[in-house]
Enzyme design. Structure first.
Site, mmCIF file in Angstrom:
data_model
loop_
_atom_site.group_PDB
_atom_site.id
_atom_site.type_symbol
_atom_site.label_atom_id
_atom_site.label_comp_id
_atom_site.label_asym_id
_atom_site.label_seq_id
_atom_site.Cartn_x
_atom_site.Cartn_y
_atom_site.Cartn_z
ATOM 1 N N LEU A 89 0.809 -1.214 0.000
ATOM 2 C CA LEU A 89 0.000 0.000 0.000
ATOM 3 C C LEU A 89 0.844 1.266 0.000
ATOM 4 O O LEU A 89 0.467 2.275 -0.581
ATOM 5 C CB LEU A 89 -0.938 0.026 1.214
ATOM 6 N N GLY A 90 1.977 1.238 0.683
ATOM 7 C CA GLY A 90 2.804 2.440 0.747
ATOM 8 C C GLY A 90 4.105 2.174 1.474
ATOM 9 O O GLY A 90 4.263 1.159 2.157
ATOM 10 N N LYS B 9 2.196 -3.336 8.982
ATOM 11 C CA LYS B 9 3.402 -2.515 8.801
ATOM 12 C C LYS B 9 4.619 -3.305 9.238
ATOM 13 O O LYS B 9 4.669 -3.834 10.356
ATOM 14 C CB LYS B 9 3.308 -1.220 9.613
ATOM 15 N N ASP C 106 6.444 13.467 12.559
ATOM 16 C CA ASP C 106 6.541 13.473 11.096
ATOM 17 C C ASP C 106 5.203 13.885 10.472
ATOM 18 O O ASP C 106 4.696 13.215 9.578
ATOM 19 C CB ASP C 106 6.975 12.103 10.581
ATOM 20 N N VAL D 291 3.883 -0.642 4.324
ATOM 21 C CA VAL D 291 2.550 -1.027 4.791
ATOM 22 C C VAL D 291 1.872 -1.849 3.701
ATOM 23 O O VAL D 291 1.886 -1.469 2.523
ATOM 24 C CB VAL D 291 1.696 0.212 5.142
ATOM 25 N N GLY E 257 7.423 4.172 3.777
ATOM 26 C CA GLY E 257 7.776 5.343 4.567
ATOM 27 C C GLY E 257 9.233 5.309 4.942
ATOM 28 O O GLY E 257 10.035 4.565 4.363
#
Length: 332
Positions: free
Chosen positions: A57-58, A86, A183, A65, A60
């Protein structure tokens, strides 16, 4: 945790200034200098014997994730057995204390029970692969950076106020419990189907004195920030504070109001040299009564940033001044 799938092309096109800068300081102790640890295997198809990974999904600063299906919930007939998982990135996971830092994120976020803060379910370690992971609610919707790409001129006050109140409420609640985010940026806020969510406390820390036994991100070893949302004192090596969170959130609110970063997408250090703070003007769609508070929150000098997230919240909650008294006075 967005349901939007990120492929390699979309990740490559992400502006560098939007990414969390996560550098390992030269003094950081690497695994080779420590006791040997078992080499991580590839991410398994099923984590913890329960969570079947479906897709990325993404990504970082610390990890990635994934969308996953909870096989146990599915077995018992749950019609919506999906969660977000995650895990640490391979590079970061090689450091001996990396799993402790992921647990720190869980311990911090699990303290928070707020409708606008992401809900965490658990922290686990997949024994065969030696990978620690978090399970959390799977969110569907637009992140604020996606919203801004669709609304380049910013949001009208009616929409901006609703988002600002929810986001300020989430942050002031976190601060009231001694939890610092670390963040804040548009890509860490989602307009989910059931309301706004602030997520990714991976670079967060507790305030001094809270959870003293909890592992902390040592900024002498790890330097972590997103350049265009990092307060000047963080760039100069100072510890994370609530005031730094306020600066980052003020940048986000200004961007939502105008469609533009307050300092031309520059870091606070660059913007100070260029004296861009002297050129700041109230965004047209931001009510006049909100500007003094937001302007204070954007101060480079921490001592001049004399406003809290709770105080900002109170300002943004105020209704627009009524025009009726002035109209009545003119007609009288």
């Amino acid at each position: 945790m967005s349901e939007r799938l990120l492929d390699e092309a979309s990740l490559a096109s992400t502006p560098a200034s939007d990414l969390t800068y996560f550098a390992l300081a030269a003094t950081a102790a690497k695994p080779a200098a420590q006791a040997p640890r078992e080499v991580l295997s590839e991410l398994p198809e099923v984590l913890g014997g329960r969570y079947k990974i479906e897709r990325l999904l993404g990504v970082g600063g610390m990890g990635a994730v994934y969308r996953a299906r909870d096989l146990l919930r599915e077995q018992f007939g749950d019609p919506d057995p999906y969660v977000a998982v995650k895990t640490l990135s391979d590079d970061f996971a090689e450091y001996p204390d990396a799993n402790s830092l992921l647990y720190s994120e869980f311990a911090l976020t699990a303290r928070l029970n707020h409708p606008h803060v992401v809900r965490l379910f658990g922290f686990e370690v997949d024994v065969p692969s030696q990978r620690a992971f978090l399970t959390l609610e799977l969110l569907k919707g637009l992140t604020l950076d996606q919203l801004l790409s669709e609304r380049p001129d910013g949001l009208p006050w009616s929409e901006l106020q609703e988002i600002a109140i929810a986001l300020l409420d989430a942050l002031s609640y976190s601060h009231s419990l001694g939890v610092l985010h670390g963040d804040l940026k548009p890509s860490n806020v989602m307009l989910a189907e059931d309301g706004l969510r602030l997520f990714d406390y991976g670079l967060g820390q507790p305030v001094e004195g809270l959870l003293p036994g909890l592992p902390r991100l040592c900024r002498n070893r790890f330097t972590a920030w997103t350049p265009r949302y990092a307060a000047l004192e963080l760039l100069d090596g100072a510890p994370l504070t609530a005031a730094a969170d306020v600066y980052a959130l003020a940048c986000v609110l200004y961007e939502l109001a105008s469609g533009r970063h307050p300092f031309r997408r520059q870091s606070a250090k660059q913007a100070k040299v260029m004296e861009l703070d002297k050129q700041l003007q109230r965004p047209e769609q931001l009510p006049a009564h909100c500007w003094p508070a937001l302007h204070t929150a954007l101060a480079f000098d921490e001592a001049q940033r004399s406003i809290t997230s709770a105080q900002l919240l109170e300002v943004f909650r105020q209704p627009l001044p009524s025009r009726w008294p002035r109209w009545l006075k003119r007609s009288g």
